[in-house]
Design an enzyme around this catalytic site. Structure first.
Site, short mmCIF file in Angstrom:
data_model
loop_
_atom_site.label_atom_id
_atom_site.label_comp_id
_atom_site.label_asym_id
_atom_site.label_seq_id
_atom_site.Cartn_x
_atom_site.Cartn_y
_atom_site.Cartn_z
N ILE A 97 -68.64 -62.74 10.95
CA ILE A 97 -67.45 -63.50 10.02
C ILE A 97 -66.59 -63.46 9.09
CG2 ILE A 97 -68.29 -65.72 8.90
CD1 ILE A 97 -66.65 -67.73 10.77
N THR A 98 -65.20 -63.39 8.82
CA THR A 98 -64.85 -63.12 7.48
C THR A 98 -63.60 -63.76 7.98
OG1 THR A 98 -63.72 -61.34 6.69
CG2 THR A 98 -62.59 -61.09 8.36
N TYR A 99 -62.52 -63.45 6.42
CA TYR A 99 -61.74 -64.60 6.54
C TYR A 99 -60.02 -63.50 5.97
CZ TYR A 99 -57.58 -66.34 3.00
OH TYR A 99 -56.75 -67.00 2.58
N ALA A 166 -63.62 -56.40 2.92
CA ALA A 166 -64.78 -55.94 4.89
C ALA A 166 -64.78 -55.01 5.87
CB ALA A 166 -64.49 -57.83 5.30
N ALA A 181 -59.99 -55.86 5.83
CA ALA A 181 -58.98 -56.22 4.87
C ALA A 181 -60.00 -56.29 3.47
CB ALA A 181 -60.17 -57.59 5.01
N CYS A 197 -69.18 -61.96 6.14
CA CYS A 197 -69.22 -61.41 7.19
C CYS A 197 -71.28 -61.71 7.18
CB CYS A 197 -69.61 -60.07 6.05
SG CYS A 197 -67.98 -59.42 5.94
#
Length: 254
Positions: A97-99, A166, A181, A197
């Site tokens: 997962i990332t933002y 990321a 990103a 992550c």
């Protein structure tokens, strides 16, 4: 036979765009290239009429989960997401997962690696090298962390290592999707709603946080484009883009 001409990569700056339309557009570029590969399969890879693209953009607040990610790494419930004015999206890229959000430079290379090199490990290291060279223009030393993709600051110190960029990709028949990103002036508090992550013992950072001043996003793009051309030994162009991005008529402004 060795190629003498550099590969041409069509460059598009999509500006601020919601995550799903950007993903849909990448998929369209990929599918067109896969169709061209199929129609010209008897030709050597370097003679097929596939094409390369590099998309740069910025997304509104969104958390994205890779196909190997764990849903529990999103720490915010639906009410918290509403408060953050953020959305959540499961994707088909690699990684956890990332933002994504304002102040972040997102890059999506859609390349036919058969015209560069057929080595995914080398491709990931090349993407990292693009970012390492980009932030080096500002005096920042980007590094790699064993067993963790992306670009890090102080990677050699477990107590200080923090991710500044990321990465997560997908590849189908050597056509790439998704990308990186890079945190430029990103609001880092948004990372508090996830386990970035899937890594629990490392932090995240931004160029602004490291420099103590906000770098100009357009200037960062300039350095990144130059680094991309150098690392991939290619030429970026905006002329003759095969499939320009056109927003859907009913798409909402972001």
């Amino acid at each position: 036979m060795k190629q003498e001409l550099k590969q041409k990569v069509f460059f598009q700056d999509l500006g601020r765009i919601a995550y799903q339309p950007a993903w849909d557009y990448q998929e369209r570029l990929m599918q067109e290239n896969l169709a061209l590969k199929g129609a010209h399969h008897e030709q050597p890879p370097h003679e097929r009429p596939t094409f390369h693209s590099l998309l740069l953009c910025e997304h509104p607040h969104v958390y994205t989960l890779g196909k190997s990610g764990k849903p529990e790494h999103l720490l915010a419930n639906s009410e918290r997401l509403r408060q953050l004015d953020a959305t959540f999206c499961k994707t088909n890229r690699g990684g956890d997962i990332t933002y994504h959000g304002p102040g972040q430079l997102v890059g999506y290379p859609v390349l036919d690696l058969e015209k560069f090199f057929t080595d995914l490990g080398r491709y990931m290291r090349s993407l990292e090298e693009v970012i390492i060279r980009t932030i080096a223009a500002y005096g920042l030393v980007g590094e790699r962390l064993p067993e963790a993709t992306g670009v890090w600051i102080d990677a050699g110190d477990p107590q200080k290592a923090r991710k500044i960029c990321a990465m997560g990709v997908r590849c189908s028949r050597w056509i790439t999707l998704h990308g990186w990103a890079l945190n430029i002036t990103t609001d880092m508090t948004y990372f508090d709603a996830i386990v970035p992550c899937g890594i629990v013992d490392k932090g995240v950072t931004s160029m602004e946080r490291e420099l103590g001043v906000a770098p100009d996003a357009e200037d960062v793009k300039k350095h990144l484009k130059a680094a991309f051309e150098t690392v991939f030994d290619c030429t970026l162009t905006t002329a003759g883009i095969p499939i320009p991005y056109l927003p859907e008529p009913d798409s909402l402004p972001v």
